[in-house]
Design a protein around this motif. Structure first.
Motif, PDB file in Angstrom:
ATOM      1  N   TYR A   1       0.865  -1.153   0.000  1.00 15.81           N
ATOM      2  CA  TYR A   1       0.000   0.000   0.000  1.00 15.81           C
ATOM      3  C   TYR A   1       0.922   1.229   0.000  1.00 15.81           C
ATOM      4  O   TYR A   1       2.018   1.179   0.554  1.00 15.81           O
TER       5      TYR A   1
ATOM      6  N   PHE B   1       1.337   5.630   0.430  1.00 12.65           N
ATOM      7  CA  PHE B   1       0.782   6.793   1.106  1.00 12.65           C
ATOM      8  C   PHE B   1       1.657   8.022   0.851  1.00 12.65           C
ATOM      9  O   PHE B   1       2.865   7.910   0.664  1.00 12.65           O
TER      10      PHE B   1
ATOM     11  N   TYR C   1       2.099  11.603   3.043  1.00 16.57           N
ATOM     12  CA  TYR C   1       1.754  12.401   4.215  1.00 16.57           C
ATOM     13  C   TYR C   1       2.383  13.782   4.064  1.00 16.57           C
ATOM     14  O   TYR C   1       3.430  13.943   3.432  1.00 16.57           O
TER      15      TYR C   1
ATOM     16  N   LEU D   1      -2.477  12.755   6.471  1.00  9.47           N
ATOM     17  CA  LEU D   1      -2.565  11.967   5.255  1.00  9.47           C
ATOM     18  C   LEU D   1      -3.085  12.809   4.098  1.00  9.47           C
ATOM     19  O   LEU D   1      -4.126  13.435   4.196  1.00  9.47           O
TER      20      LEU D   1
ATOM     21  N   LYS E   1      -3.831   8.017  -0.446  1.00  7.30           N
ATOM     22  CA  LYS E   1      -3.351   6.660  -0.294  1.00  7.30           C
ATOM     23  C   LYS E   1      -3.784   5.821  -1.481  1.00  7.30           C
ATOM     24  O   LYS E   1      -4.828   6.083  -2.100  1.00  7.30           O
TER      25      LYS E   1
END
Lengths: 116, 113
Positions: A32, A34, A36, A46, A49
């Motif tokens: 996964y 992401f 930030y 966040l 994603k």
């Protein structure tokens, strides 16, 4: 194990110009992904994603990122930046496991400085 | 809804002293993570709790670091005795499900002098 590379430690850009912050990763398992953001004197927030599905992911504040599995990249883009986008941006991955939690592996961060 | 709360926000201690950092998670978040960023380097994982149980503590640097989460609510991270290289920003993050969004606190900036 995973690793994340953010090649650009600092990116200066003029207001209303487009920007791309680069992120490449390596992993022996599916991941996964992401992004930030950390604004001055604040915690990590966040932006967006990628878990599955469409490889183009839209996030908050007009940011988007595209997952490219063949190039193991997840670059962050914004077509027109604002002064308020000045912050540090972190790319992170977590390996997909069945059952149980998993940790985030972060890149070293990219400082985006938007100038007038 | 209150976010993840960490305190203190800053701590300056002398080498050899003890410091305890605290993290209050978002209510209902069983997953709690500690991370650390040292000297502008990458943010590194320290450990992961699921409720009161340590799920993964592979990132803990050495036995001077002790994390607890009694009752599965707030967590503490104690450094005893502190060394100069422990200086950095300690982040706590919590989430409902692993592998999805983790909500971060503002961090505790620890300076060991």
């Amino acid at each position: 194990a995973q690793s994340v590379t953010q090649l650009d430690s600092q990116v200066p850009v003029f207001e209303e110009a487009p920007v791309e912050l680069r992120c490449n990763y390596s992993s022996s398992v599916s991941v996964y992904l992401f992004w930030y953001v950390q604004y001055p004197n604040q915690g990590l927030q966040l932006l967006l994603k990628y878990l599955s599905g469409s490889t183009l992911v839209k996030g908050i504040n007009g940011f988007e990122a595209e997952f490219n599995k063949s190039q193991t990249s997840f670059h962050l883009r914004k077509p027109s930046v604002h002064i308020s986008d000045t912050a540090e941006y972190f790319c992170a991955v977590s390996g997909i496991l069945t059952g149980g939690g998993n940790k985030l592996t972060f890149g070293t961060g990219t400082q985006l400085k938007v100038e007038l | 809804e209150a976010g993840v709360t960490q305190f203190p926000s800053h701590s300056v201690i002398e080498k050899g002293q003890t410091v305890t950092l605290r993290c209050d998670p978002i209510s209902g978040h069983d997953n709690l993570y500690w991370y650390r960023r040292v000297m502008g380097k990458e943010i590194k994982f320290l450990l992961h709790f699921v409720k009161e149980s340590k799920q993964d503590e592979s990132g803990m640097p050495n036995n001077r670091f002790l994390a607890e989460r009694t009752g599965g609510t707030y967590s503490t991270l104690k450094v005893q005795p502190a060394e100069l290289e422990d200086s950095g920003v300690y982040f706590c993050a919590t989430g409902i499900q692993p592998n999805t969004e983790a909500f971060f606190g503002q961090g505790t900036r620890l300076t060991v002098v």
